[in-house]
Design a protein around this motif. Structure first.
Motif, PDB file in Angstrom:
ATOM      1  N   THR A   1      98.826 -38.542 -16.019  1.00  0.00           N
ATOM      2  CA  THR A   1      97.883 -39.300 -15.197  1.00  0.00           C
ATOM      3  C   THR A   1      96.456 -39.014 -15.650  1.00  0.00           C
ATOM      4  O   THR A   1      96.188 -38.081 -16.405  1.00  0.00           O
ATOM      5  CB  THR A   1      97.989 -38.892 -13.719  1.00  0.00           C
ATOM      6  N   GLU A   2      95.536 -39.803 -15.147  1.00  0.00           N
ATOM      7  CA  GLU A   2      94.138 -39.403 -15.181  1.00  0.00           C
ATOM      8  C   GLU A   2      94.006 -38.124 -14.345  1.00  0.00           C
ATOM      9  O   GLU A   2      94.848 -37.834 -13.503  1.00  0.00           O
ATOM     10  CB  GLU A   2      93.252 -40.472 -14.537  1.00  0.00           C
ATOM     11  N   MET A   3      92.934 -37.379 -14.573  1.00  0.00           N
ATOM     12  CA  MET A   3      92.718 -36.207 -13.725  1.00  0.00           C
ATOM     13  C   MET A   3      92.446 -36.652 -12.284  1.00  0.00           C
ATOM     14  O   MET A   3      91.641 -37.544 -12.039  1.00  0.00           O
ATOM     15  CB  MET A   3      91.527 -35.377 -14.217  1.00  0.00           C
ATOM     16  N   VAL A   4      93.144 -36.017 -11.360  1.00  0.00           N
ATOM     17  CA  VAL A   4      92.942 -36.229  -9.929  1.00  0.00           C
ATOM     18  C   VAL A   4      92.415 -34.916  -9.361  1.00  0.00           C
ATOM     19  O   VAL A   4      92.998 -33.859  -9.604  1.00  0.00           O
ATOM     20  CB  VAL A   4      94.266 -36.620  -9.237  1.00  0.00           C
ATOM     21  N   THR A   5      91.321 -34.962  -8.625  1.00  0.00           N
ATOM     22  CA  THR A   5      90.778 -33.705  -8.118  1.00  0.00           C
ATOM     23  C   THR A   5      91.539 -33.249  -6.879  1.00  0.00           C
ATOM     24  O   THR A   5      91.922 -34.057  -6.019  1.00  0.00           O
ATOM     25  CB  THR A   5      89.280 -33.814  -7.773  1.00  0.00           C
ATOM     26  N   ALA A   6      91.752 -31.950  -6.793  1.00  0.00           N
ATOM     27  CA  ALA A   6      92.420 -31.386  -5.625  1.00  0.00           C
ATOM     28  C   ALA A   6      91.672 -31.691  -4.332  1.00  0.00           C
ATOM     29  O   ALA A   6      92.298 -32.037  -3.315  1.00  0.00           O
ATOM     30  CB  ALA A   6      92.601 -29.873  -5.803  1.00  0.00           C
ATOM     31  N   PRO A   7      90.318 -31.595  -4.308  1.00  0.00           N
ATOM     32  CA  PRO A   7      89.616 -31.948  -3.065  1.00  0.00           C
ATOM     33  C   PRO A   7      89.859 -33.391  -2.627  1.00  0.00           C
ATOM     34  O   PRO A   7      89.942 -33.666  -1.416  1.00  0.00           O
ATOM     35  CB  PRO A   7      88.142 -31.727  -3.429  1.00  0.00           C
ATOM     36  N   ALA A   8      89.991 -34.317  -3.572  1.00  0.00           N
ATOM     37  CA  ALA A   8      90.232 -35.715  -3.196  1.00  0.00           C
ATOM     38  C   ALA A   8      91.554 -35.854  -2.451  1.00  0.00           C
ATOM     39  O   ALA A   8      91.663 -36.631  -1.490  1.00  0.00           O
ATOM     40  CB  ALA A   8      90.222 -36.607  -4.436  1.00  0.00           C
ATOM     41  N   LEU A   9      92.553 -35.110  -2.878  1.00  0.00           N
ATOM     42  CA  LEU A   9      93.856 -35.192  -2.235  1.00  0.00           C
ATOM     43  C   LEU A   9      93.892 -34.413  -0.923  1.00  0.00           C
ATOM     44  O   LEU A   9      94.378 -34.917   0.089  1.00  0.00           O
ATOM     45  CB  LEU A   9      94.938 -34.639  -3.169  1.00  0.00           C
ATOM     46  N   VAL A  10      93.384 -33.190  -0.946  1.00  0.00           N
ATOM     47  CA  VAL A  10      93.538 -32.288   0.196  1.00  0.00           C
ATOM     48  C   VAL A  10      92.510 -32.566   1.284  1.00  0.00           C
ATOM     49  O   VAL A  10      92.838 -32.647   2.469  1.00  0.00           O
ATOM     50  CB  VAL A  10      93.459 -30.822  -0.268  1.00  0.00           C
ATOM     51  N   ARG A  11      91.259 -32.724   0.887  1.00  0.00           N
ATOM     52  CA  ARG A  11      90.203 -32.964   1.882  1.00  0.00           C
ATOM     53  C   ARG A  11      89.977 -34.446   2.120  1.00  0.00           C
ATOM     54  O   ARG A  11      89.660 -34.863   3.227  1.00  0.00           O
ATOM     55  CB  ARG A  11      88.898 -32.320   1.424  1.00  0.00           C
ATOM     56  N   GLY A  12      90.128 -35.236   1.053  1.00  0.00           N
ATOM     57  CA  GLY A  12      89.836 -36.667   1.173  1.00  0.00           C
ATOM     58  C   GLY A  12      91.024 -37.517   1.580  1.00  0.00           C
ATOM     59  O   GLY A  12      90.865 -38.679   1.943  1.00  0.00           O
TER      60      GLY A  12
END
Length: 336
Positions: free
Chosen positions: A40-51
Motif C-alpha cells: 500500500t501507500e504509507m498510511v499513518t498510524a495516527p490517521a487510523l487510530v486517532r482519525g
C-alpha cells in the motif's frame, strides 16, 4: 492466506509509493503477476487510530498477497494500527523507516527513525505482539552524516532482537536537509555492496534490496547474488508490463507470462463496477498509462485515456477505444 505467504512473495515486490500504489494500482498490478508482493501507500498510524480513517485500509481480495505500510513512532499507537490492518486482512504490516519528506519528519517517523533504532525496536516488538502476520521494516542505509557501515548493522541488530525477520533496505542514504524527496531517490549514491554484506552479517534475516532496480534482469542478478528479495518502485509503476508480466515465471518459477492486453481486458469489469458505484474513470486509468510503454500505439493509448478519462460519463468503453490503437497493430491481441 498462509502466514508465510508474504515472505514467499517478497522475492519480488512493488514499492510503497505515496499517491501511486493505491488500491486501483494494486488491482492492476495483480492482473500482471499472481505472486509478487504488493504494498500500500504509507498510511499513518495516527490517521487510523486517532482519525478513524479506516477507509484507508480498503482493498480488494484479489490484491493478496498485499502488505500494509504504516508510518509512526509511538509503539502503542503503531500496535493498534497494526491490529486494525491485520483485522482488515493484510498479509504483512510494514514500518516505514525510509521516507525523507518534511511532513514525515515533522511527525517523527520515516527516515528520521534511522537515528532512533531503540524506538524502532520498541515499535516492532509491540506491533509483533499485537498481530499474527509478519511485521517488517523498510529502511535506508543511513541518514545525513551517519556512517552506514556503523549505523546499519546496529539498526538491524536492534530490530532483529525485537523479533523482526524481514527487512527491505533502500540502498541509499536519505538527506533530511538539503534534498527533496525526489532528489533523495536519485542523488545519494547506491551501495548495493553494503546491503549484500548485511546478508553475510545477518544470514537468518530475510533481506530485500530496493533502489535503482529497473529491469527483471537486474532483479535476477541481485537474487543470484544471495539476497532474498528485490523491491522495485518507479519502473514497476511506469512500465508495469516490463517488470511484472514475466515475473511469475522468471522470479517465482510458477505460472505463465501475462500481457498488457490481457491485463486491460481483466480491468474492464473492475472499471465498470467502480464507475457504477460513483467512482471516476481516471482514478483507475491513471495507473494504466504505462502498460504499453515502448510499444507501437503506446502514445495513442496514453492520449486517448489522458484526454477522456476525466470527462463526465467516461467508462470502460473509453479504455476499449484506447486499446484499439494498440491492438490494431497486433491482430490476434485478444488471444495473447
Amino acid at each position: 492466506m498462509p502466514k508465510n505467504a508474504a515472505t514467499k512473495a517478497a522475492r519480488l515486490s512493488t514499492a510503497p509509493m505515496m499517491d501511486w500504489t493505491d488500491r486501483h494500482c494494486r488491482y492492476l498490478h495483480r492482473q500482471l503477476s499472481t505472486h509478487a508482493l504488493l504494498y500500500t501507500e504509507m498510511v499513518t498510524a495516527p490517521a487510523l487510530v486517532r482519525g478513524g480513517a479506516l477507509h484507508l485500509l480498503d482493498h480488494d481480495p484479489a490484491e493478496h498477497p498485499v502488505a500494509l505500510q504504516l508510518g509512526g513512532s509511538d509503539p502503542a499507537e503503531l500496535a493498534q494500527a497494526a491490529r486494525l490492518g491485520a483485522v482488515a486482512g493484510y498479509d504483512e504490516i510494514n514500518l516505514n523507516c525510509g521516507c525523507p519528506s518534511d511532513r514525515v519528519q515533522s511527525g517523527t517517523f520515516g527516515a528520521i527513525l534511522m537515528r532512533h533504532p531503540a524506538t524502532v525496536a520498541a515499535c516492532v516488538a509491540e506491533m509483533q505482539a499485537a498481530v499474527d502476520v509478519p511485521v517488517t521494516v523498510k529502511c535506508r542505509i543511513g541518514v545525513d552524516d551517519q556512517d552506514p557501515e556503523e549505523v546499519l548493522p546496529e539498526f538491524l541488530s536492534r530490530i532483529v532482537a525485537a523479533g523482526c525477520e524481514r527487512v527491505t533496505i533502500h540502498a541509499r542514504k536519505a538527506w533530511l536537509k538539503g534534498l527533496s524527496p525526489k532528489e533523495n531517490r536519485d542523488i545519494p549514491p547506491l551501495d548495493y555492496d553494503l546491503v549484500q554484506r548485511m546478508k553475510g552479517l545477518f544470514p537468518n534475516l530475510h533481506i530485500s534490496i530496493n533502489g535503482g532496480v529497473t529491469s527483471l534482469e537486474q532483479a535476477e542478478a541481485l537474487l543470484d547474488s544471495g539476497l532474498d528479495g528485490v523491491m522495485i518502485g518507479r519502473t514497476a509503476y511506469h512500465q508495469p508490463t516490463d517488470i511484472l508480466a514475466q515475473a511469475d515465471r522468471r522470479i517465482f518459477g510458477a505460472g505463465e507470462d501475462r500481457s498488457a492486453e490481457t491485463a486491460v481486458f481483466a480491468m474492464l469489469p473492475y472499471i465498470e463496477a467502480h464507475v457504477s458505484a460513483g467512482g471516476r474513470l481516471h482514478q483507475v486509468t491513471r495507473h494504466m498509462l504505462g502498460l504499453f510503454a515502448g510499444r507501437p500505439g503506446a502514445r495513442a493509448w496514453r492520449r486517448v485515456i489522458s484526454e477522456g478519462a476525466t470527462k463526465d460519463g467516461a467508462g470502460p468503453e473509453l479504455v476499449e477505444a484506447a486499446l484499439a490503437h494498440v491492438t490494431a497493430l497486433v491482430p490476434d491481441a485478444k488471444a495473447v
